[in-house]
Scaffold this motif. Structure first.
Motif: not given
Length: 370
Positions: A325-336
């Motif tokens: 997940l080194a390239d995790i996106t801002g949207a994915e962080l928000s979902e997490l």
């Protein structure tokens, strides 16, 4: 506070048995529960244990092996209950990993039958708990099924567990790693365990024992697992992963580590990370939060350093990069963060409030491995 909430409740299986070749002694422990074992596993798992189980059940009413490849969902469970009731067997057993154990728990609960767990991997602390995870027929999480009791018997044959891939043992250590840090947070927060009561002294002792055993025996146990031989350290870690952590998490309470793991699981592309691996990363996120927001930042800093060194020693993730997940996106962080901070989840057992900004910052602080 209700009378119930003032109680301290600890749940555990009625019997826990562990050792190499334990399946060949199965009848000794199931005899008191009834005659005939309705044993649920996948086809490959059945073939691995068939000879030992049949040897272990002479004069105990025999065994009906039930190959099961479906989802742990109500439709499948209803059909298995029907088959169990028509089989003439009196005892339900599950063998293998989490899915088949959960299916067997649910079948036993709905059929009101004795419940036997035969874990052949030590990748999770689920075998001892009074909980099954239900899914929809297409594999989407549905709900937790809370059971009236813990299993009647958990029997772990360490010869079979030692033969399993070593990564599964390491994943179990990741799950067990969280037990002390989450139970401690829950106790300090005045939070609730899985039974809706405060954690008691026994649960906290077991939880702390998880961490002590992992530090003492974890790396050596992993060596033994790689060599496919059950040694003293492997025996200790199997008991730690399955029993100490199983009773410790359920009776001690969960907190940020599992909340973060649930957030990671919500990111479909990260599903290749096992539950224990995600939980190990979640422990580190929890300790970053404690360092930044808690009352004892020095303790949290020292714990984080020790936890990260341990994770590195047994191949557990120490970063987003390790979880791919080194390239995790801002949207994915928000979902997490959205999933992890669900009010119905475990984050409320932390002794301080956590915002989405706090959580995302803690996750991003672990971008790079040790």
């Amino acid at each position: 506070m209700t009378d119930h909430e003032q109680d301290r409740r600890t749940g555990a299986p009625s019997r826990y048995v562990q050792g190499p070749g334990a399946l060949r002694r199965l009848g000794r422990y199931t005899r008191r529960l009834g005659q005939g074992l309705f044993l649920i596993s996948d086809a490959a798992g059945i073939e691995r244990i068939r000879r030992d189980v049949e040897e272990g059940l002479p004069g105990a009413g025999g065994v009906e092996f039930v190959p099961f490849e479906g989802a742990c969902c109500e439709k499948e469970i209803t059909e298995l209950v029907r088959r169990f009731e028509a089989s003439g067997c009196q005892v339900v057993a599950g063998a293998g990993g989490g899915r088949h154990l959960d299916v067997a728990k649910a079948v036993a609960a709905f059929a009101r039958a004795p419940m036997v767990m035969l874990p052949t991997v030590a990748s999770t602390d689920a075998p001892c708990s009074a909980l099954a995870v239900l899914y929809t027929p297409d594999g989407i999480f549905d709900r937790y099924l809370y059971l009236d009791k813990n299993p009647d018997l958990v029997l772990a044959d360490t010869a079979h567990i030692a033969a399993a891939p070593a990564r599964l043992l390491a994943a179990g250590m990741g799950d067990a790693l969280s037990t002390w840090f989450e139970a401690r947070a829950c106790a300090e927060a005045g939070g609730k365990n899985s039974f809706g009561t405060a954690p008691g002294a026994a649960a906290l002792c077991l939880a702390q024992g998880c961490w002590n055993n992992l530090l003492c025996c974890g790396a050596k146990a992993l060596e033994q697992a790689r060599e496919k031989r059950p040694g003293e350290e492997l025996e200790t870690i199997v008991e730690t992963n399955i029993y100490l952590s199983g009773v410790g998490f359920e009776s001690g309470g969960l907190a940020a580590a599992h909340a973060v793991a649930n957030g990671i699981a919500s990111l479909g592309r990260a599903n290749r990370a096992g539950h224990g691996e995600a939980v190990a990363f979640g422990v580190q996120v929890q300790l970053v939060l404690e360092q930044r927001l808690g009352a004892q930042p020095l303790r949290a800093r020292q714990d984080l350093s020790q936890v990260r060194a341990f994770c590195k020693s047994v191949g557990l993730p120490t970063s987003l990069a390790d979880l791919a997940l080194a390239d995790i996106t801002g949207a994915e962080l928000s979902e997490l963060a959205r999933v992890a901070l669900d009010p119905a989840g475990n984050m409320g057992n932390m002794p301080f409030a956590v915002t989405a900004e706090d959580l995302i910052g803690a996750v991003k602080a672990l971008a790079q491995p040790v």
